[in-house]
Design a protein around this motif. Structure first.
Motif, PDB file in Angstrom:
ATOM      1  N   UNK A  10       0.827  -1.214   0.000  1.00 53.11           N
ATOM      2  CA  UNK A  10       0.000   0.000   0.000  1.00 53.11           C
ATOM      3  C   UNK A  10       0.858   1.260   0.000  1.00 53.11           C
ATOM      4  N   UNK A  11       0.305   2.309  -0.609  1.00 50.50           N
ATOM      5  CA  UNK A  11       0.898   3.651  -0.537  1.00 50.50           C
ATOM      6  C   UNK A  11       2.376   3.641  -0.907  1.00 50.50           C
ATOM      7  N   UNK A  63       3.174  13.613  -3.194  1.00 53.07           N
ATOM      8  CA  UNK A  63       2.182  14.230  -2.306  1.00 53.07           C
ATOM      9  C   UNK A  63       0.809  14.387  -2.953  1.00 53.07           C
ATOM     10  N   UNK A  64       0.741  14.300  -4.290  1.00 53.28           N
ATOM     11  CA  UNK A  64      -0.545  14.443  -4.975  1.00 53.28           C
ATOM     12  C   UNK A  64      -1.374  13.166  -4.925  1.00 53.28           C
ATOM     13  N   UNK A  65      -0.748  12.058  -4.556  1.00 59.83           N
ATOM     14  CA  UNK A  65      -1.470  10.786  -4.502  1.00 59.83           C
ATOM     15  C   UNK A  65      -2.073  10.601  -3.106  1.00 59.83           C
ATOM     16  N   UNK A  66      -3.350  10.297  -3.078  1.00 59.74           N
ATOM     17  CA  UNK A  66      -4.061  10.112  -1.807  1.00 59.74           C
ATOM     18  C   UNK A  66      -3.555   8.866  -1.082  1.00 59.74           C
ATOM     19  N   UNK A  67      -3.128   9.002   0.173  1.00 58.43           N
ATOM     20  CA  UNK A  67      -2.747   7.797   0.922  1.00 58.43           C
ATOM     21  C   UNK A  67      -3.982   6.968   1.247  1.00 58.43           C
ATOM     22  N   UNK A 127       0.569  -3.973   6.535  1.00 58.90           N
ATOM     23  CA  UNK A 127       0.721  -2.960   5.497  1.00 58.90           C
ATOM     24  C   UNK A 127       2.190  -2.882   5.104  1.00 58.90           C
ATOM     25  N   UNK A 128       2.504  -3.301   3.867  1.00 57.38           N
ATOM     26  CA  UNK A 128       3.875  -3.254   3.380  1.00 57.38           C
ATOM     27  C   UNK A 128       4.147  -2.001   2.564  1.00 57.38           C
ATOM     28  N   UNK A 129       5.364  -1.536   2.604  1.00 56.84           N
ATOM     29  CA  UNK A 129       5.857  -0.331   1.922  1.00 56.84           C
ATOM     30  C   UNK A 129       5.417   0.928   2.692  1.00 56.84           C
ATOM     31  N   UNK A 130       4.246   1.482   2.344  1.00 58.14           N
ATOM     32  CA  UNK A 130       3.706   2.686   3.003  1.00 58.14           C
ATOM     33  C   UNK A 130       4.675   3.868   2.949  1.00 58.14           C
ATOM     34  N   UNK A 131       5.449   3.968   1.875  1.00 58.73           N
ATOM     35  CA  UNK A 131       6.422   5.058   1.771  1.00 58.73           C
ATOM     36  C   UNK A 131       5.740   6.424   1.676  1.00 58.73           C
ATOM     37  N   UNK A 132       4.541   6.481   1.144  1.00 64.58           N
ATOM     38  CA  UNK A 132       3.801   7.746   1.048  1.00 64.58           C
ATOM     39  C   UNK A 132       3.614   8.380   2.428  1.00 64.58           C
ATOM     40  N   UNK A 133       3.574   7.576   3.462  1.00 58.75           N
ATOM     41  CA  UNK A 133       3.364   8.109   4.818  1.00 58.75           C
ATOM     42  C   UNK A 133       4.578   8.877   5.321  1.00 58.75           C
ATOM     43  N   UNK A 172      11.476   7.762  -5.820  1.00 58.72           N
ATOM     44  CA  UNK A 172      12.050   9.060  -6.116  1.00 58.72           C
ATOM     45  C   UNK A 172      12.749   9.184  -7.444  1.00 58.72           C
ATOM     46  N   UNK A 173      12.481   8.296  -8.384  1.00 55.44           N
ATOM     47  CA  UNK A 173      13.250   8.287  -9.636  1.00 55.44           C
ATOM     48  C   UNK A 173      12.944   9.488 -10.541  1.00 55.44           C
ATOM     49  N   UNK A 174      11.874  10.198 -10.263  1.00 62.04           N
ATOM     50  CA  UNK A 174      11.554  11.347 -11.093  1.00 62.04           C
ATOM     51  C   UNK A 174      12.369  12.583 -10.771  1.00 62.04           C
TER      52      UNK A 174
END
Length: 462
Positions: free
Chosen positions: A246-247, A252-256, A278-284, A318-320
């Motif tokens: 997840x996430x 920041x434009x993507x809704x968690x 919940x794996x990843x959750x980097x958006x948090x 963060x590749x962008x």
């Protein structure tokens, strides 16, 4: 996949005793002896207090094995709380890495899956290598994700179930039927497609323990939320654990979607018992401290645990922004910080081994701890203990393992599941520079030993 590995007869997990002598444990400067009986810790003594002969400790020498730890550090056994069993060791099988981003990894992996989807022997050989190597590192618990879709069908699940039974004496393996591909075929679909029907078929297989998905791959946010609901409903009706990837972004434009998971679980009411991982959750990582406090309050006493996946998260994210002065941002859930600042225990796990999502990194969960010291800039005693808990106790909590250690030091009544790090003398060293040589103990039985062969060749000056 064939290696020079000494394999002995499968251990007898009957009611034998194990006397572990001369080991170091957390929060103790002295060596101790640990008595294990019927898979549990039943006694601990200072190593110098009595003879190490079992009969002199009121133990039956005819049914007791003695293991000399030689002063090595003994910690709770390690746990893969999130690892992919079917797509390990496939790097470059579906094509070379060119861009290195997520979409390419999905495409390359799909190509590889088309090759091995019906090759049961290939699935079994790669899976065996992963499990063998893991147990030798000290792993005795694994949540293994296995993909289910129209390419793989149920072949991966069937192979995984065979491996689960094959390795049952030495490792507890949970099988997670996982939908990496979208459940909705097109952006305007209101009903899930064939991938979802296959997933339901997979979780009806005896021996499948977990259902999971990656909602962020859906064509729309609304369908991602429906994905979450479908998974939770299926888990509830079949008493399965839930595991969401997840996430997985730093946008920041993507809704968690973690809030959607929490809201839907609460709607299901108190009868919903499965543990949610919940794996990843980097958006948090973009949340402010106040938002973190609000999120933790929203979670409350829900059986929900986050699992950071540092190797994949830092490689993929963060590749962008590669041309910015500091390069692409790197991020994964800040394990020591979240515990220290918010009291939130986060697990860590390896995730992938040698594929396009994660081409680098060993199977050893302790390597994540060593990596974590650098990426989290965390080397205090408290930090090191939190990192070690993340790949042992907290990881076992994340997968819903009922029989778990309460602390890094053994206590009477704990499961006799340990790894001895030979040559490691302190808890700090177990994180900062753990030894290669190890002994793995499962339910009071020695199930694996890993020993290095060392040679030093004479030389002369001049």
């Amino acid at each position: 996949m064939h290696e020079n590995r000494e394999t002995q007869q499968t251990p007898n997990l009957g009611p034998r005793n194990l006397l572990i002598t001369n080991v170091r444990i957390a929060a103790s400067e002295n060596q101790v002896d640990v008595e294990c009986r019927e898979g549990k810790v039943v006694n601990l003594w200072p190593a110098s207090s009595q003879s190490t002969v079992p009969s002199q400790k009121n133990m039956d020498p005819t049914s007791t094995e003695t293991l000399d730890g030689l002063g090595g550090m003994m910690i709770p056994s390690l746990c893969h709380s999130h690892i992919h069993l079917d797509k390990c060791f496939i790097l470059r099988r579906g094509g070379d890495i060119v861009r290195g981003d997520f979409l390419e990894a999905m495409a390359v992996t799909a190509n590889a899956k088309a090759e091995f989807s019906s090759d049961t022997e290939d699935l079994l050989q790669r899976g065996r290598k992963l499990i063998y190597d893991s147990v030798e590192c000290g792993v005795t618990s694994i949540r293994a994700h296995v993909e289910v879709d129209t390419v793989m069908g149920l072949n991966g699940i069937d192979a995984a179930l065979k491996l689960k039974e094959e390795f049952k004496p030495v490792c507890d393996i949970q099988i997670a039927a996982f939908a990496q591909e979208r459940l909705f075929d097109a952006v305007h679909d209101t009903e899930p497609g064939s991938n979802y029907r296959l997933l339901l078929e997979a979780i009806d297989r005896e021996g499948v323990d977990v259902i999971g998905s990656a909602p962020y791959v859906e064509p729309s946010t609304e369908q991602a939320k429906k994905n979450i609901g479908l998974i939770l409903e299926a888990a509830s009706t079949r008493a399965l654990h839930v595991d969401f990837h997840l996430d997985f972004s730093l946008d920041p434009a993507i809704e968690p979607l973690i809030y959607e998971v929490i809201a839907q679980v609460k709607k299901l009411g108190p009868h919903f018992k499965p543990r949610i991982t919940i794996g990843h959750a980097t958006r948090l990582q973009l949340l402010t401290p106040e938002q973190w406090r609000d999120l933790i309050h929203e979670i409350g006493d829900l059986p929900l645990t986050f699992v950071a996946l540092p190797n994949t998260d830092t490689y993929m994210q963060g590749r962008g922004a590669v041309d910015t002065p500091l390069g692409a941002p790197r991020s994964t859930l800040r394990v020591p910080y979240l515990k220290k600042q918010h009291g939130l225990e986060v697990a860590m796990s390896v995730n992938n081994i040698e594929n396009a999502f994660t081409p680098q990194g060993p199977l050893d969960p302790l390597a994540l701890c060593t990596f974590g010291v650098a990426i989290f800039q965390a080397a205090t005693t408290e930090d090191l203990e939190n990192l070690l808990r993340s790949v042992t106790i907290t990881s076992k909590l994340a997968i819903g393992q009922k029989d778990n250690h309460h602390d890094l030091a053994p206590n009477v009544g704990d499961p006799a599941d340990f790894v001895i790090l030979h040559g490691t003398r302190t808890l700090a060293q177990a994180v900062l520079n753990p030894s290669y040589d190890r002994t793995t103990i499962k339910a009071g039985v020695v199930v694996a030993r890993r020993q290095s062969k060392r040679s030093f060749f004479p030389f002369t000056e001049g």
